[in-house]
Design an enzyme around this catalytic site. Structure first.
Site, mmCIF file in Angstrom:
data_model
loop_
_atom_site.group_PDB
_atom_site.id
_atom_site.type_symbol
_atom_site.label_atom_id
_atom_site.label_comp_id
_atom_site.label_asym_id
_atom_site.label_seq_id
_atom_site.Cartn_x
_atom_site.Cartn_y
_atom_site.Cartn_z
ATOM 1 C CG HIS A 309 -1.235 -0.710 0.274
ATOM 2 N ND1 HIS A 309 -0.283 -0.418 -0.661
ATOM 3 C CD2 HIS A 309 -2.090 0.336 0.302
ATOM 4 C CE1 HIS A 309 -0.543 0.773 -1.177
ATOM 5 N NE2 HIS A 309 -1.637 1.255 -0.610
ATOM 6 C CG ASP A 367 -8.961 3.497 3.276
ATOM 7 O OD1 ASP A 367 -9.008 4.714 3.465
ATOM 8 O OD2 ASP A 367 -8.814 2.982 2.159
#
Ligand code: ACO
Length: 429
Positions: A309, A367
């Site tokens: 991320h 996710d």
């Protein structure tokens, strides 16, 4: 540390000095205001991917990526996921405060009574080929809303802005469910205003006119929690797209449609669909080392989807919540032995021991596990990013409203480093 209100930049080439003010938010690192950089020093600044650049002031969501903290209007995501519900969180994001019971009733009644879509809008779906990806349909249909709801597109009118916000939040599940129904050739199911936000979505996706359908309360609560943790995430790619589109004065329906397009990419919200494809491809625990080698190989485009991320250099707090939910939901729904969950957990365990992932501080993101829950709820993988878009609509809308309400709001217009040909004359032929 002494209080520091300015940062001084010295141009080594000319010896020219310029001071730039330091702005402090309520949380997060101090920010140097470089708005006058070009005027003072004659340079542009360069920060592709906005790694160090704040694009706006915002009081909606805060992330501390090193500590793995996510706050909506100050409330930790863990507390909201456990104690709140999606509509109250939507109220919080839009208006800044959790609703009291009267506000809760009012807000949920407004959202429930805007769920229908104009009948003519349904005609749009016929233009899409039967196997169109539901995200493609979503982009088109949401963009077309401005052709139907002209009475809420005056962005300078706060009432219009609010009605457009309510319409978008309320109609998104109806539009999304219709996209799904179109893709499987089943008739559209009308919204039911006696259902909760997520209950309604489930019945629009899974009921058929010829049979009774009861919403499963476990599925309803699981979806509600997933929507809470996806509702906003400060200035990510899709939200920044919404803000940039909105900065030109474009109407909110057009702006949200542009956010959906940005969300679709596999580096962003499209990763949830890509994770399941990846798990299917890996297939078996014994293949994990081979795929980890591929992920580490710079010459191989394969990346571990659902890992890494831009902001979190620690475990994504949303991934922690979803990981825990996976076990609870799958146990309750009778899918406790889902091979994908087993595979995902082993993949995480093995990856997190590898130097490559440790050094780069790559952890599972939101996710990584969300697709496994969606799968247990019977949601097909091409609808995963659509689910994300439904939940994120409130965040996009809240950020858009915040931006439009700013008195000094200006069009967003980045600069560039031009690397093309210098001026040259058209050849005489
Ligand atoms: N698998 C393997 N290596 C990775 C991964 C990954 N998933 N993510 C990052 N890396 C590596 C990069 O190759 C790079 O290595 P290097 O320093 O040797 O060049 C290093 O880690 C830093 O990565 P960047 O790409 O520079 O990080 P950036 O902040 O630009 O990208 C992103 C973040 C897009 C999320 C990236 O981690 C990624 O592609 N992850 C997979 C897709 C994904 O899960 N996206 C969902 C994000 S969450 C969301 O949007 C809802």
């Amino acid at each position: 540390m002494p209080k520091q209100d300015t940062v001084t930049i010295i141009d080594n080439a000319t010896g020219k000095k310029a001071e730039f003010p330091v702005i402090r938010g309520s949380e997060g690192p101090p920010v140097v205001d470089i708005g006058r950089f070009y005027r003072e020093l004659g340079y542009f600044t360069f920060d592709p991917g906005f790694v160090s650049t704040a694009s706006c002031r915002s009081n909606i969501t805060f992330i501390d990526g090193d500590a793995g903290v996510l706050l909506y209007r100050g409330y930790p995501i863990e507390q909201l996921a456990e104690k709140s519900n999606f509509l109250d969180v939507s109220h919080l994001l839009l208006y800044g405060e959790l609703p009291d019971s009267k506000q809760h009733d009012q807000f949920s009644s407004i959202i429930r009574h805007h769920t229908m879509i104009n009948e003519s809008l349904k005609g749009f779906y016929d233009g899409f080929y039967h196997d169109a990806h539901p995200m493609a349909i979503l982009v088109g249909v949401v963009g077309s809303l401005s052709a139907f709801y002209h009475d809420s597109t005056d962005i300078h009118n706060p009432e219009h802005r609010e009605i457009a916000a309510h319409r978008l939040i309320a109609k998104m599940p109806t539009i999304a469910a219709a996209s799904y129904k179109h893709s499987i050739g089943e008739p559209f199911v009308y919204p039911r205003n006696d259902q909760s936000y997520c209950g309604n979505l489930l019945q629009m996706m899974f009921s058929i006119p010829s049979e009774r359908y009861e919403v499963d309360p476990i599925a309803e609560r699981a979806l509600d929690m997933i929507f809470i943790i996806h509702a906003d995430h400060e200035q990510n790619a899709s939200t920044s797209t919404v803000r940039l589109a909105g900065s030109s004065g474009a109407n909110p329906f057009a702006c949200i449609s542009s956010g959906i397009t940005a969300l679709w990419g596999p580096a962003h919200g499209g990763a949830n669909e890509a994770v399941l494809q990846m798990l299917a491809e890996i297939g078996d625990v014994k293949n994990i080392p081979r795929y980890l080698e591929k992920a580490k190989d710079r010459n191989d485009p394969f990346r571990l989807m659902g890992f890494g991320h831009r902001v979190y250099k620690n475990y994504d707090p949303r991934a922690k919540i979803i990981r825990k939910m996976c076990h609870e939901v799958l146990n309750k729904l009778g899918d406790a032995n889902d091979p994908y969950l087993e595979l995902a957990m082993r993949l995480e365990e093995i990856a997190l021991k590898e130097d490559y992932f440790i050094e780069r501080r790559l952890y599972p993101n939101v996710d990584f596990y969300s697709g496994i829950i969606y799968r247990a709820l019977g949601i097909p993988s091409n609808m995963f990013t659509v689910m994300f878009a439904i939940a994120r609509t409130v965040g996009w809308v809240a950020q858009w409203m915040e931006m439009i309400a700013e008195p000094d709001q200006r069009i967003g217009r980045p600069r560039q480093i031009y690397t093309g040909a210098s001026r040259r004359d058209y050849p005489d032929r």
